[in-house]
Structures are given as C-alpha cells and as structure tokens.
Motif scaffolding. Structure first.
Motif, PDB file in Angstrom:
ATOM      1  N   ARG A  62      51.474 -70.029 -15.970  1.00 43.50           N
ATOM      2  CA  ARG A  62      51.683 -71.171 -15.486  1.00 43.50           C
ATOM      3  C   ARG A  62      50.831 -71.812 -14.418  1.00 43.50           C
ATOM      4  O   ARG A  62      50.843 -72.606 -13.765  1.00 43.50           O
ATOM      5  N   VAL A 117      59.173 -73.875  -9.312  1.00 42.37           N
ATOM      6  CA  VAL A 117      59.981 -73.509 -10.785  1.00 42.37           C
ATOM      7  C   VAL A 117      61.259 -73.232 -10.216  1.00 42.37           C
ATOM      8  O   VAL A 117      61.461 -72.629  -8.921  1.00 42.37           O
ATOM      9  N   GLU A 141      59.746 -77.096 -13.871  1.00 42.03           N
ATOM     10  CA  GLU A 141      60.319 -76.520 -15.009  1.00 42.03           C
ATOM     11  C   GLU A 141      61.362 -75.608 -14.406  1.00 42.03           C
ATOM     12  O   GLU A 141      61.787 -75.168 -13.281  1.00 42.03           O
ATOM     13  N   SER A 150      67.488 -75.963 -24.453  1.00 41.88           N
ATOM     14  CA  SER A 150      66.808 -76.897 -23.643  1.00 41.88           C
ATOM     15  C   SER A 150      67.288 -78.225 -24.024  1.00 41.88           C
ATOM     16  O   SER A 150      68.000 -78.689 -25.157  1.00 41.88           O
ATOM     17  N   THR A 156      60.887 -79.573 -18.133  1.00 44.05           N
ATOM     18  CA  THR A 156      60.866 -78.596 -18.981  1.00 44.05           C
ATOM     19  C   THR A 156      61.974 -77.617 -18.897  1.00 44.05           C
ATOM     20  O   THR A 156      62.114 -77.102 -17.584  1.00 44.05           O
ATOM     21  N   GLU A 157      62.705 -77.142 -19.781  1.00 48.91           N
ATOM     22  CA  GLU A 157      63.853 -76.127 -19.644  1.00 48.91           C
ATOM     23  C   GLU A 157      63.209 -74.831 -20.505  1.00 48.91           C
ATOM     24  O   GLU A 157      62.902 -75.166 -21.891  1.00 48.91           O
ATOM     25  N   THR A 158      63.176 -73.672 -19.996  1.00 50.29           N
ATOM     26  CA  THR A 158      62.720 -72.604 -20.775  1.00 50.29           C
ATOM     27  C   THR A 158      63.720 -71.541 -20.647  1.00 50.29           C
ATOM     28  O   THR A 158      64.347 -71.185 -19.276  1.00 50.29           O
TER      29      THR A 158
END
Length: 528
Positions: A62, A117, A141, A150, A156-158
């Motif tokens: 990342r 994050v 994220e 998600s 963004t969701e991981t």
C-alpha cells in the motif's frame, strides 16, 4: 535525592521490537503463542511470525512505511498481535484506540495521530464509518479483522484475510530503538487525551525490566489477557511479555465474570493480570466458588491502586500469590512492582523500582527534593519520548533532566519500597487538611455491603470542599447514607469523614480500571 532500583541495570539492544520478539524463534516455533479464550483456537509462534510478515508485506504493497501510522480499533483477539507487530515490522507506528470510543473520540485520535489505515472489527464498523465522515482525516482504508462484507463508500473496506493472502515480500526496513512504535492515548482524566510517543527502545526496555521481576514467567506459563491490548498495560504486560517469554497468551475480548472464570478453569491459566475492579469480584462474588481455578499461581494487579486488605482477600480465596505494580502509559508502562519472588512485600505498596529506573520525591508546592512525601518523578529507558504534537504538555510532564512527573504522590521506605498515597490533583482539601480519596475508597470497600465506591471533593453550601462518596451496593445489601457515613467516621480521623453519600449503579471507570473522577464531577455539575 535519587532513589535507584535495587536491581542491576539492563542493556537495551538497538533494534526493532518485531526482530527482538520473532527474529530467532528456534524451538519455540511449534509452541502455542496465542489461545482464543472463547473458542480455544490456538496459534503457534511460527504461525504468528508468518502472519506478521504477511501483514507487513500488505502494508508495503500500500506504499506505507517509516513515518506512517495506522490505527488499531479492536477488542482483544488472536489477530491483534498480528496487526500490531506486522505494522511495526513494516516500519509503521500503531495508534491503539480505546474500544469504547464514540465516533467523535475515534475521529479525534485518527486526526491527531495522522493515521492512514484503520484496522477494526465488524462490530465496530458503524462507529468507524461514522468517525470517517468527519473532516480532516487521512484514513483511506478500513481493514476488517473478521472480514465483514464491504459496502460502497468513499473509504475502501478490505478484510484482513485479503491482506494476509498477499504473495509480496516483507519490506526490508531497518529499525532502530529510536523509531516510533506505538501511539497510545493517555486516559484523559486530566484533560483531552494526548498521544504518547513510545519508541521501540521504550517498549523493548520495559520487557527486559519486567523480565527481571517476573521470575515465574516461563514458556510453560499461561497468561490471561482480559485487560485490553489497546491499553499499554495489556499491550506490554500481557501481549508482549507473553511473546517475549514464549508463554501462551489467552485472549478475552471483554470482561465477563462467568466467562473469565470458565476460561481460567478450562485452559488452566496460572498467571492473571487484573485491575482492582476485578479484584473486588474475585474477593466477594459467590460465583467464584463454582469454578475450579486452583491452577492460578499469581494474580497481579495494576492500572490503579489496590487496597492491601482487598488484595489479601483475593490471595486467600484463590490460594495464590497476590502482587501489585505501578505504571502509566508514559512509562511504557511499568516503573515499579512487587517481584514474583517477594510475596512477603507489603501488598499496600507498589514494590520497588524496576532495573534502570531512578526516582525522586518532590514537593509539588515548593519543588523541594528528598521529602518524605512528594510527587513521584521517574527516569529510565522506558520513559516516553514526548506527547505527540503537544510541546506544552511534554514540557510540563517531562523535564530537561529526563524525569517524568507522574502526578502521583508517593512515599518510600529505607529499603526502597514505594507507596502511592494519592494523586496531586485529586487531593481534597477540607478546612486546609488534605484528604486522599484513595484512602476513603479503600476503607469503603472493606464494608461487606459495598461492592464499589469512589470519592471526590464537592462544595457544600458554604463553599467548603468536602468528601462525597459514590457507592455501589452489593446485591441484596441495605445501607443508608447515614450508615455509610457512620461506618467511615468510626474508622478514620474526623477531617477525613465522608459528608455526602450518593448511591449509583456503577462507578465510571476507564478500560484499565481507573476511576473517571471527571465523569463524577460532571455529574455533580449537571442541572437537576
């Protein structure tokens, strides 16, 4: 006058914490490192180290590296050390977040720490998403430990499983002891929470200091981690000490007495770290007798002052050694404790200074040193570097000679045994006399009808500060305010008497067990 530890100084290697803990596992690779208390699932040291490497690789993918920060907002679980040490291995710092935080409190910490994050669990997603709706955050994220699906949105969701599935190499990062490792936030009982800058050297030093005192901790030990890893007590004393000693750390996501006792019994836990509120339950609750917990060898209390009689009652009931220590976030956290091999030490004390720790007692009003009773100042390799983005708070807490001003009032014996009397800012002054709330609270807890208590200073009709007790009754107990005041008056000097009593359902406390006096004061100031 400087009081030094009776133990020899430690040598702190100039390396990063992940390398120190996982660099040479040897035969320990097959040993159990983490046990999930609720399910019993086990993770070996080898599996943990591999997952740490994969998380570090995921952070490198990342574009994150030295100078960056991630936030960890989760209860205790087997993946907490994976994320924590994986981030450190990639050169990042980790800002651990109180699991009870509201979205506003979470947003403040994310903004102040500069986190890029946010790692959390599905149960916390609503609060996490709400926090990330605020302006000025750098988070791009959310990584969800238990893999919630998600949703569409700006962030963004991981799932963590996706991150750990990477085939990338762990980034090559050379860490030194001066690099920042952790950014926990202090309790905020004396103002807005502040980021405490702890280096790899700070955390590593405290592990080596604790090692000299915890002579009973070995690879055969099972440590119960019920107090939160986001708090420095849980982070260092439970999670990291267990990993350092190659012991098994048994995790619990939150305290529930029945589950607490079941996990100790089923997993045969022999070392239990608690805060005083748990000691109250262990000493007084009838449920304790329903479980086979004779496996417990040592119960160690920290995070707040433990009354000696209460601690002794726990020791008798569990037939175990009861110990106490002292620390604060700014000390990584331990500076004093009772050693494992000194159960004869007065349980009302906090023990002795750890190796490489120097102390002074300083009169908070005059600045005179060498007084019999004064504010405890501490210097050592475990003392924080600074408060993040807060030069004023740093200067008022950490002086030019490297002594951290704890805000706690202490005394010390000729043998170097320290006692915490109270906090500088929590003393009640009644007609010019000092009244320590902790002393009254300890006395109140000796009443069989009282389950918990807290004391603050309030103003009477004449503007005089008087002691007020907030009391939680044991189930089925019947006590009036007059009963409580008479109980105290019969056992203490007249100027220390409790003069107002209010019965409440629960004493507000931080996750580490400290009484939140600011909440009680706010209750006093709220309109009727």
């Amino acid at each position: 006058m400087i009081v030094r530890s009776p133990y020899d100084d430690i040598d702190v290697p100039d390396t990063g914490l992940p390398e120190f803990l996982f660099g040479d596992l040897g035969d320990a690779a097959e040993r159990v490192a983490i046990i999930d208390g609720p399910s019993g699932a086990q993770t070996t040291f080898g599996e943990l180290a591999a997952a740490v490497d994969r998380f570090a690789a995921g952070m490198g993918e990342r574009g994150l590296g030295p100078g960056d920060v991630i936030a960890l907002f989760a209860p205790n679980n087997p993946y907490y050390p994976v994320v924590f040490h994986g981030a450190l291995a990639a050169g990042l710092a980790v800002s651990t977040v109180n699991a009870l935080y509201t979205p506003d409190e979470l947003a403040y910490q994310l903004r102040d720490s500069g986190s890029k994050v946010l790692v959390t669990v599905s149960a916390f997603l609503d609060r996490a998403r709400a926090a990330l709706d605020e302006e000025g955050l750098a988070v791009s994220e959310i990584i969800v430990i238990d893999g919630a699906p998600s949703v569409s949105g700006v962030i963004t969701e991981t799932s963590l499983s996706e991150v750990l599935a990477t085939t990338a190499e762990r980034p090559s990062v050379s860490l030194s002891g001066d690099d920042v490792a952790a950014l926990p936030y202090s309790s905020g009982t004396t103002g807005r929470a502040k980021g405490v800058v702890l280096t790899h050297r700070n955390l590593l030093a405290n592990l080596l200091q604790i090692e000299k005192m915890g002579t009973h901790v070995s690879p055969d030990t099972k440590i119960l981690a019920v107090l939160p890893f986001f708090h420095i007590y849980g982070m260092t004393v439970m999670m990291n000490q267990g990993l350092h000693a190659r012991a098994a750390v048994v995790t619990m996501p939150k305290f529930d007495l029945a589950e607490f006792l079941r996990i100790i019994s089923e997993h045969r836990v022999d070392r239990v770290y608690i805060a005083p509120p748990i000691a109250v339950a262990l000493a007084k609750h009838p449920m304790v007798d329903q479980y086979d917990i004779d496996c417990v060898d040592i119960v160690f209390s920290g995070a707040a002052a433990l009354d000696a009689e209460l601690g002794a009652a726990v020791g008798r009931r569990l037939n175990c050694t009861m110990l106490q220590g002292y620390g604060m976030t700014e000390l990584s956290p331990v500076s004093h404790c009772m050693p494992d091999d000194r159960p004869d030490m007065d349980l009302g004390s906090i023990g002795v200074a750890l190796p490489s720790v120097e102390c002074k007692l300083v009169d908070p009003d005059t600045g005179a040193e060498g007084v019999e009773r004064g504010e405890l100042w501490v210097r050592g390799p475990n003392v924080m570097r600074e408060y993040l983005n807060n030069a004023e708070a740093t200067a008022s807490t950490l002086d030019a000679d490297g002594f951290l001003h704890t805000g706690d009032v202490a005394t010390v014996t000729d043998e170097g045994v320290f006692y915490i009397v109270d906090r500088v800012k929590e003393l009640i002054k009644y007609k010019g006399y000092q009244v320590p709330p902790a002393e009254l609270e300890a006395l109140l807890l000796t009443n069989d009808g009282i389950a918990d208590a807290a004391v603050i200073g309030v103003k009477d009709a004449e503007g005089e500060e008087i002691p007020k007790a907030f009391v939680v009754l044991q189930q089925g107990a019947e006590l009036s305010g007059d009963d409580v005041m008479s109980f105290v008056a019969e056992r203490i000097a007249p100027h220390k008497k409790v003069r107002v009593v209010e019965f409440i359902d629960q004493i507000p406390k931080s996750a580490s067990g400290k009484i939140l006096r600011k909440d009680l004061r706010a209750r006093e100031q709220a309109p009727a």
